[in-house]
Motif scaffolding. Structure first.
Motif, PDB file in Angstrom:
ATOM      1  N   ARG A 153       6.641  10.599  -4.570  1.00 17.79           N
ATOM      2  CA  ARG A 153       6.974  11.658  -3.620  1.00 17.79           C
ATOM      3  C   ARG A 153       8.495  11.740  -3.487  1.00 17.79           C
ATOM      4  NH1 ARG A 153       3.338  13.570   0.402  1.00 17.79           N
ATOM      5  NH2 ARG A 153       4.352  14.977   1.891  1.00 17.79           N
ATOM      6  N   ARG A 154       9.036  12.925  -3.631  1.00 18.56           N
ATOM      7  CA  ARG A 154      10.476  13.123  -3.538  1.00 18.56           C
ATOM      8  C   ARG A 154      10.773  14.284  -2.584  1.00 18.56           C
ATOM      9  NH1 ARG A 154      12.830  10.341  -7.805  1.00 18.56           N
ATOM     10  NH2 ARG A 154      11.498   9.861  -9.589  1.00 18.56           N
ATOM     11  N   LYS A 155      12.032  14.321  -2.130  1.00 18.86           N
ATOM     12  CA  LYS A 155      12.467  15.405  -1.248  1.00 18.86           C
ATOM     13  C   LYS A 155      13.251  16.427  -2.053  1.00 18.86           C
ATOM     14  CE  LYS A 155      12.650  12.810   3.096  1.00 18.86           C
ATOM     15  NZ  LYS A 155      11.582  13.607   3.721  1.00 18.86           N
ATOM     16  N   GLY A 156      12.960  17.687  -1.863  1.00 11.61           N
ATOM     17  CA  GLY A 156      13.680  18.757  -2.539  1.00 11.61           C
ATOM     18  C   GLY A 156      14.223  19.761  -1.547  1.00 11.61           C
ATOM     19  N   LYS A 157      14.993  20.719  -2.034  1.00 11.56           N
ATOM     20  CA  LYS A 157      15.584  21.729  -1.148  1.00 11.56           C
ATOM     21  C   LYS A 157      14.524  22.535  -0.424  1.00 11.56           C
ATOM     22  CE  LYS A 157      19.858  22.341  -3.808  1.00 11.56           C
ATOM     23  NZ  LYS A 157      20.688  23.292  -4.583  1.00 11.56           N
ATOM     24  N   ASN A 158      13.380  22.723  -1.116  1.00  9.72           N
ATOM     25  CA  ASN A 158      12.319  23.544  -0.538  1.00  9.72           C
ATOM     26  C   ASN A 158      11.151  22.709  -0.025  1.00  9.72           C
ATOM     27  OD1 ASN A 158      13.684  25.989  -1.237  1.00  9.72           O
ATOM     28  ND2 ASN A 158      13.016  25.698  -3.359  1.00  9.72           N
ATOM     29  N   GLY A 159      11.398  21.426   0.214  1.00 17.84           N
ATOM     30  CA  GLY A 159      10.338  20.568   0.724  1.00 17.84           C
ATOM     31  C   GLY A 159      10.008  19.439  -0.238  1.00 17.84           C
ATOM     32  N   ASP A 160       9.039  18.607   0.129  1.00 20.69           N
ATOM     33  CA  ASP A 160       8.640  17.474  -0.697  1.00 20.69           C
ATOM     34  C   ASP A 160       7.842  17.920  -1.915  1.00 20.69           C
ATOM     35  OD1 ASP A 160       9.826  16.073   1.282  1.00 20.69           O
ATOM     36  OD2 ASP A 160       8.074  14.913   1.884  1.00 20.69           O
ATOM     37  N   PHE A 161       7.931  17.108  -2.978  1.00 22.04           N
ATOM     38  CA  PHE A 161       7.138  17.352  -4.178  1.00 22.04           C
ATOM     39  C   PHE A 161       6.911  16.016  -4.865  1.00 22.04           C
ATOM     40  CE2 PHE A 161      11.525  17.422  -5.493  1.00 22.04           C
ATOM     41  CZ  PHE A 161      11.537  16.778  -6.725  1.00 22.04           C
ATOM     42  N   TYR A 162       5.989  15.967  -5.839  1.00 20.55           N
ATOM     43  CA  TYR A 162       5.759  14.764  -6.630  1.00 20.55           C
ATOM     44  C   TYR A 162       6.516  14.887  -7.943  1.00 20.55           C
ATOM     45  CZ  TYR A 162       1.919  13.830  -3.388  1.00 20.55           C
ATOM     46  OH  TYR A 162       1.176  13.581  -2.272  1.00 20.55           O
ATOM     47  N   GLY A 163       7.427  13.907  -8.196  1.00 20.64           N
ATOM     48  CA  GLY A 163       8.197  13.913  -9.435  1.00 20.64           C
ATOM     49  C   GLY A 163       7.786  12.752 -10.322  1.00 20.64           C
ATOM     50  N   CYS A 164       7.889  12.930 -11.620  1.00 23.39           N
ATOM     51  CA  CYS A 164       7.474  11.897 -12.567  1.00 23.39           C
ATOM     52  C   CYS A 164       8.296  10.622 -12.365  1.00 23.39           C
ATOM     53  CB  CYS A 164       7.638  12.401 -14.002  1.00 23.39           C
ATOM     54  SG  CYS A 164       7.048  11.205 -15.230  1.00 23.39           S
ATOM     55  N   SER A 165       7.622   9.472 -12.428  1.00 23.68           N
ATOM     56  CA  SER A 165       8.295   8.187 -12.257  1.00 23.68           C
ATOM     57  C   SER A 165       9.200   7.870 -13.436  1.00 23.68           C
ATOM     58  CB  SER A 165       7.259   7.070 -12.076  1.00 23.68           C
ATOM     59  OG  SER A 165       6.400   7.008 -13.196  1.00 23.68           O
ATOM     60  N   LYS A 166       9.067   8.620 -14.544  1.00 25.05           N
ATOM     61  CA  LYS A 166       9.913   8.379 -15.718  1.00 25.05           C
ATOM     62  C   LYS A 166      11.129   9.296 -15.754  1.00 25.05           C
ATOM     63  CE  LYS A 166       6.340   6.427 -18.712  1.00 25.05           C
ATOM     64  NZ  LYS A 166       5.644   6.508 -20.017  1.00 25.05           N
ATOM     65  N   TYR A 167      11.375  10.020 -14.655  1.00 28.52           N
ATOM     66  CA  TYR A 167      12.566  10.857 -14.574  1.00 28.52           C
ATOM     67  C   TYR A 167      13.812   9.978 -14.774  1.00 28.52           C
ATOM     68  CZ  TYR A 167      16.083  13.988 -12.610  1.00 28.52           C
ATOM     69  OH  TYR A 167      17.184  14.778 -12.431  1.00 28.52           O
ATOM     70  N   PRO A 168      14.845  10.394 -15.554  1.00 30.99           N
ATOM     71  CA  PRO A 168      15.057  11.752 -16.075  1.00 30.99           C
ATOM     72  C   PRO A 168      14.475  12.000 -17.473  1.00 30.99           C
ATOM     73  CG  PRO A 168      17.028  10.469 -16.396  1.00 30.99           C
ATOM     74  CD  PRO A 168      16.053   9.559 -15.705  1.00 30.99           C
ATOM     75  N   ASP A 169      13.843  10.961 -18.071  1.00 29.64           N
ATOM     76  CA  ASP A 169      13.269  11.189 -19.404  1.00 29.64           C
ATOM     77  C   ASP A 169      12.183  12.246 -19.360  1.00 29.64           C
ATOM     78  OD1 ASP A 169      14.969   9.297 -20.418  1.00 29.64           O
ATOM     79  OD2 ASP A 169      13.539   7.659 -20.215  1.00 29.64           O
ATOM     80  N   CYS A 170      11.413  12.247 -18.289  1.00 30.16           N
ATOM     81  CA  CYS A 170      10.381  13.275 -18.109  1.00 30.16           C
ATOM     82  C   CYS A 170      10.638  13.966 -16.780  1.00 30.16           C
ATOM     83  CB  CYS A 170       8.984  12.647 -18.124  1.00 30.16           C
ATOM     84  SG  CYS A 170       7.668  13.861 -17.821  1.00 30.16           S
ATOM     85  N   THR A 193       0.849  -1.184   0.000  1.00 24.67           N
ATOM     86  CA  THR A 193       0.000   0.000   0.000  1.00 24.67           C
ATOM     87  C   THR A 193       0.886   1.236   0.000  1.00 24.67           C
ATOM     88  OG1 THR A 193      -1.653  -1.199   1.257  1.00 24.67           O
ATOM     89  CG2 THR A 193      -1.827   1.202   1.238  1.00 24.67           C
ATOM     90  N   THR A 194       0.735   2.054  -0.989  1.00 27.33           N
ATOM     91  CA  THR A 194       1.549   3.270  -1.086  1.00 27.33           C
ATOM     92  C   THR A 194       0.641   4.488  -1.159  1.00 27.33           C
ATOM     93  OG1 THR A 194       1.608   3.111  -3.490  1.00 27.33           O
ATOM     94  CG2 THR A 194       3.401   2.070  -2.277  1.00 27.33           C
ATOM     95  N   GLU A 195       1.247   5.629  -1.007  1.00 29.63           N
ATOM     96  CA  GLU A 195       0.506   6.878  -1.071  1.00 29.63           C
ATOM     97  C   GLU A 195      -0.066   7.080  -2.482  1.00 29.63           C
ATOM     98  OE1 GLU A 195       1.405  11.653  -0.450  1.00 29.63           O
ATOM     99  OE2 GLU A 195       3.034  10.213  -0.621  1.00 29.63           O
ATOM    100  N   LYS A 196      -1.309   7.470  -2.560  1.00 33.78           N
ATOM    101  CA  LYS A 196      -1.923   7.753  -3.852  1.00 33.78           C
ATOM    102  C   LYS A 196      -1.394   9.100  -4.335  1.00 33.78           C
ATOM    103  CE  LYS A 196      -6.355   7.767  -6.234  1.00 33.78           C
ATOM    104  NZ  LYS A 196      -7.831   7.643  -6.096  1.00 33.78           N
ATOM    105  N   THR A 197      -0.737   9.074  -5.496  1.00 33.24           N
ATOM    106  CA  THR A 197      -0.094  10.287  -5.989  1.00 33.24           C
ATOM    107  C   THR A 197      -0.775  10.771  -7.262  1.00 33.24           C
ATOM    108  OG1 THR A 197       1.491   9.019  -7.308  1.00 33.24           O
ATOM    109  CG2 THR A 197       2.121   9.552  -5.048  1.00 33.24           C
ATOM    110  N   PRO A 198      -0.673  12.088  -7.555  1.00 35.93           N
ATOM    111  CA  PRO A 198      -1.287  12.618  -8.772  1.00 35.93           C
ATOM    112  C   PRO A 198      -0.498  12.215 -10.020  1.00 35.93           C
ATOM    113  CG  PRO A 198      -0.049  14.331  -7.638  1.00 35.93           C
ATOM    114  CD  PRO A 198      -0.040  13.141  -6.730  1.00 35.93           C
TER     115      PRO A 198
END
Length: 670
Positions: A638-655, A622-627
Motif C-alpha cells: 500500500r502506497r500513498k499517491g497524489k490522488n489517494g492510496d494505491f497498491y504498488g509492486c514490491s519490486k518497484y522500480p524494476d516493475c 500481521t500486515t494488510e493482505k494485498t493483491p
C-alpha cells in the motif's frame, strides 16, 4: 543591500513592519534601506541516495552502507520558487542579517542557504525572543556577530546527517531483511524515533505483565489531649512484617495491630517535630512542561500544544518564543515586569484583585543569568491580548503562561510541617500536619474563586498531610476514637499520554540502568529536543507504529513490538540517543568537530550493517493482505499517491505495476 532572512512569511512581515520596509515584492519586502525575505521552513534538504548514484534507487543489501563522501543538498520542489527569490537576493546582498528562529534548527535553515548559494559577505544575527514591535526593536539594537551562533549550524547539520545515515541505512537494512523473511512492509528506523517507540512499548509491556500485590493500611483516629479536635495517624508497619516499600502485606498482621491499638484506648506522643518550610513559585514554563500540563488539563496532544503556543507567539504576539528548554529568565528582563503586568491586566480585568496584591519589585529565583541557556522561559509579552480573538485552546494555554508569570511577583508559600510520632500498645503511629503561615504565590492558583490548581500540578509535596494537627505535648496521651483498615492493591504504571511521553523523553535517565550512563544522561536534554519531540510522536502516530488507546493513552502496534525485538539494542536504547544529543552539544560548543561526529556515526552504521546483513530475521507481523501485481504477480504494498492510496509492486522500480484501490461506496438510507 542589507538583507534580513527570516524563517517564515509571518515572521518576515512582522520584522519588515518594524523596520519600515513596507514595499511588497515577490517573496520579500523592501524599504528604509533594507530588504526582508523569508524561507518556508527548510527550503533545501539532504539529497537522497540516488543523487549520489542512480543505482541506489533500488534497495539492496549489497549497496549498504550508504555514506556520502561529500554531502549534497537539493532544493525542495514544494518551495523552489521561494528558493529562487532568496538566492537572487543573497547574490545582491552586501550584509546578511539572519533572523530565523533563535535555535539550532533556525540557524540551520539560514546557514544551509548561505552555503548552497555561496554567500560570502558579512553576517549578523538577530536573536529574537518575541515578535512584538518592542522586542524586535530591542533585538535590532543588539545584533550579534554572525560567528557567535555559527556553531549552532554545525550542531544542527550533525543532527541532520546522523538522522540521514541511520534512516537511510537502517530502514533499508531491516526492511530488506524483513522482505527476505516474507514481510512486505517498510520498517522505519530512526535515531530518535526508535528509542521513543521503545519507551511506549516497554511501558505497555509493564502494564500487561503487572501483577497487583495486596496490602493493608491502618489509620487510627485520635482526639487531641484537650478533647474536641480529631485527627488521623497511620500505623507504621514493623520492618519484619513489611515489604520493601514499608507496606503491610499480610491482612492478619493489620487486624492484630488494629485490635491491640483499639484495646490500648490511647496513643502517647513520643516525638514532635515542626519545621517552617518555604516554597518558591514554580519557574515560568518551558515547552516540555507546558506540553505535559496541557495533555493532563486540556487533553491537548504534544503537537497541538506546540501549534497553539506557536500561534500565541507568532500570530497574536502575546507570548515569547516557545521552543525553549528552560524556565529561567535573564535578570535584565525583570525591568519589563511592570509593562507586562499592565498588559495582562488590560487584557483581563478579572486579574484586578490579584494585581493589587502582587509586587512587581519582587525578584523570584526565576531570574538567574547563570541558568539561562540560548533561550528563556515562556512568558507574556507587553502586547495587550485580545482574549475574544483567541480560540478555546489558545485561551487555556495563555492563561497557564500568564498565571505562572504572575506567581513570580508573590512571596514564597510558607507553612509549618509537623510530624508527630505516637506509641499505642507496642506499635508506632505517625501523624503529619500542615499549617499555612503565608499563602504567598499559591493564591494565583485560584481563578474565578475556584479552588483549582491552574497548573494541573499537585499543590505541594507536603500537602498529602491534608490536615492541621492540634496542639500536642510530648509524653501526653491522645484517646483512640476509631481504627480503620483499608485494603489496597499496588497499581500498574499508567500508559503514556503524549504529555507524559514528552516528559519521559526529557527525563530518559530514569529508564537507564547503567549507573555511568545514567549519570551522563542527567546532564543532557534527553531524547530529541523541545523543538522536535512533538513531531517525533506525531510521526510515530502517522506511521501507525503507535496508536491511541482511549482518549489519551498510547500503545505500540504489534509491528512495533516485532521491530524492537529485531533491531540492535543500541538502536532502541534511549541512553544511546541521549549520548548522541550530548555529542551534538559538544559540536555546538566546539569540543567536537562536525567531521569527527559524522565519521564516528558512519563507522558505527557500517558495523551494524556488516553484523546484521547476513543474519536471519525472525519477524512475524500481521500486515494488510494485498493483491498481486497485475504485471508480474509479485506482492504489492500500500502506497500513498497524489490522488489517494494505491497498491504498488514490491519490486518497484524494476516493475511499476499498480492496483488501484476502489473507493468505498457511500450507503444512503431510504
Amino acid at each position: 543591500m542589507r538583507l534580513f532572512l527570516c524563517e517564515k512569511p509571518s515572521q518576515g512581515r512582522d520584522i519588515a513592519k518594524s523596520l519600515g520596509a513596507t514595499k511588497r515584492g515577490n517573496g520579500y519586502y523592501e524599504g528604509a534601506g533594507s530588504v526582508v525575505t523569508w524561507c518556508i521552513g527548510h527550503l533545501v534538504e539532504t539529497a537522497p541516495p540516488e543523487t549520489y548514484d542512480e543505482a541506489l534507487k533500488k534497495w539492496s543489501l549489497q549497496a549498504l552502507p550508504i555514506v556520502p563522501q561529500e554531502w549534497k543538498m537539493i532544493v525542495k520542489k514544494s518551495t523552489a520558487s521561494q528558493f529562487k527569490v532568496v538566492k537572487s537576493l543573497l547574490s545582491k546582498a552586501t550584509e546578511l542579517i539572519i533572523a530565523t528562529d533563535a535555535d539550532r534548527e533556525g540557524e540551520m535553515i539560514a546557514r544551509e542557504l548561505v552555503d548552497l548559494c555561496n554567500y560570502r559577505g558579512p553576517i549578523k544575527r538577530l536573536w529574537l525572543s518575541a515578535l512584538n514591535d518592542a522586542s524586535i526593536q530591542k533585538a535590532l539594537s543588539q545584533l550579534k556577530p554572525g560567528h557567535e551562533t555559527e556553531s549552532l549550524y554545525y550542531s544542527a547539520l550533525g543532527r541532520s546527517r546522523a538522522d540521514w545515515l541511520i534512516g537511510m541505512n537502517l530502514s533499508r537494512l531491516f526492511t530488506l531483511l524483513g522482505q527476505r523473511a516474507g514481510y512486505q512492509g517498510v520498517l522505519s528506523v530512526g535515531r530518535v524515533q526508535t528509542p521513543t517507540l521503545k519507551l511506549v512499548a516497554d511501558r505497555e509491556n509493564q502494564v500487561k505483565n503487572f501483577v497487583p500485590v495486596p496490602f493493608w493500611d491502618l489509620d487510627v483516629i485520635l482526639q487531641s489531649e484537650s478533647g474536641g479536635v480529631v485527627f488521623a495517624a497511620r500505623w507504621q508497619c514493623p520492618e519484619d512484617l513489611a515489604d520493601e516499600a514499608g507496606r503491610c502485606i499480610n491482612q492478619a498482621d493489620a487486624i492484630t495491630a488494629e485490635q491491640q491499638i483499639r484495646n490500648a484506648a490511647q496513643a502517647t506522643v513520643q516525638q514532635l517535630k515542626t519545621e517552617r518550610k518555604k516554597e518558591q513559585p514554580p519557574l515560568p514554563y518551558e515547552l516540555g512542561e507546558l506540553q505535559k500540563i496541557c495533555s493532563s488539563k486540556f487533553g491537548l496532544g504534544a503537537q497541538a500544544t506546540l501549534d497553539t503556543v506557536q500561534s500565541l507567539y507568532e500570530t497574536h504576539k502575546i507570548v515569547t518564543y516557545p521552543r525553549v528548554d528552560t524556565g529561567y529568565l535573564p535578570e535584565n528582563m525583570h525591568s519589563e515586569a511592570p509593562a507586562i503586568l499592565r498588559a495582562m491586566l488590560q487584557s483581563d480585568s478579572q486579574l484586578g484583585q490579584l494585581m493589587t496584591q502582587c509586587n512587581s519589585e519582587l525578584k523570584s529565583p526565576a531570574w538567574n543569568d547563570a541558568k539561562v541557556t540560548a533561550h528563556h522561559g515562556i512568558i507574556p509579552t507587553t502586547e495587550v491580548a485580545e482574549l475574544s480573538k483567541l480560540s478555546q485552546a489558545e485561551r487555556g494555554v495563555y492563561d497557564l503562561i500568564k498565571m505562572r508569570y504572575l506567581a513570580q511577583f508573590f512571596p514564597p508559600h510558607e507553612f509549618d510541617k509537623t510530624e508527630a510520632i505516637f506509641t499505642a500498645a507496642r506499635y508506632t503511629l505517625k501523624a503529619v500536619g500542615k499549617k499555612i503561615v503565608v499563602p504567598g504565590w499559591r493564591i494565583t492558583l485560584l481563578k474565578n474563586n475556584e479552588n483549582k490548581d491552574q497548573d494541573g500540578d499537585s499543590a505541594s509535596k507536603d500537602d498529602d498531610a491534608g490536615q492541621e494537627l492540634p496542639q500536642l505535648t510530648e509524653g501526653h496521651a491522645c484517646p483512640v476514637i476509631d481504627c480503620r483498615i483499608d485494603a489496597k492493591k499496588t497499581k500498574a504504571p499508567a500508559l503514556f499520554t503524549e504529555g507524559t511521553l514528552i516528559e519521559a523523553m526529557k527525563q530518559v535517565s530514569r529508564y537507564v540502568t547503567d549507573p555511568r550512563l545514567k549519570a551522563k544522561l542527567r546532564e543532557t536534554t534527553g531524547i530529541g529536543t523541545n523543538a522536535t519531540r512533538a513531531g517525533i510522536i506525531k510521526s510515530l502516530l502517522d506511521r501507525k507504529l503507535i496508536a491511541q488507546k482511549g482518549k489519551r493513552h498510547l500503545i505500540a502496534a504489534s509491528e512495533a513490538h516485532d521491530l524492537l525485538a529485531a533491531v540492535p539494542a543500541a538502536i532502541s536504547n534511549p541512553g544511546t540517543t541521549a549520548i548522541w544529543e550530548q555529542a551534538l552539544d559538544m559540536v555546538e560548543s566546539g569540543e567536537l568537530t562536525l567531521d569527527d561526529f559524522v565519521s564516528k556515526q558512519s563507522t558505527w552504521i557500517g558495523n551494524i550493517v556488516e553484523k546484521y546483513q547476513n543474519q536471519p530475521f525472525n519477524i512475524k507481523i500481521t500486515t494488510e493482505k494485498t493483491p498481486a501485481c497485475t504485471l508480474c504477480s509479485s506482492p504489492t504494498r500500500r502506497r500513498k499517491g497524489k490522488n489517494g492510496d494505491f497498491y504498488g509492486c514490491s519490486k518497484y522500480p524494476d516493475c511499476k505495476g499498480i492496483v488501484n484501490i476502489e473507493p468505498k461506496k457511500k450507503t444512503t438510507r431510504k
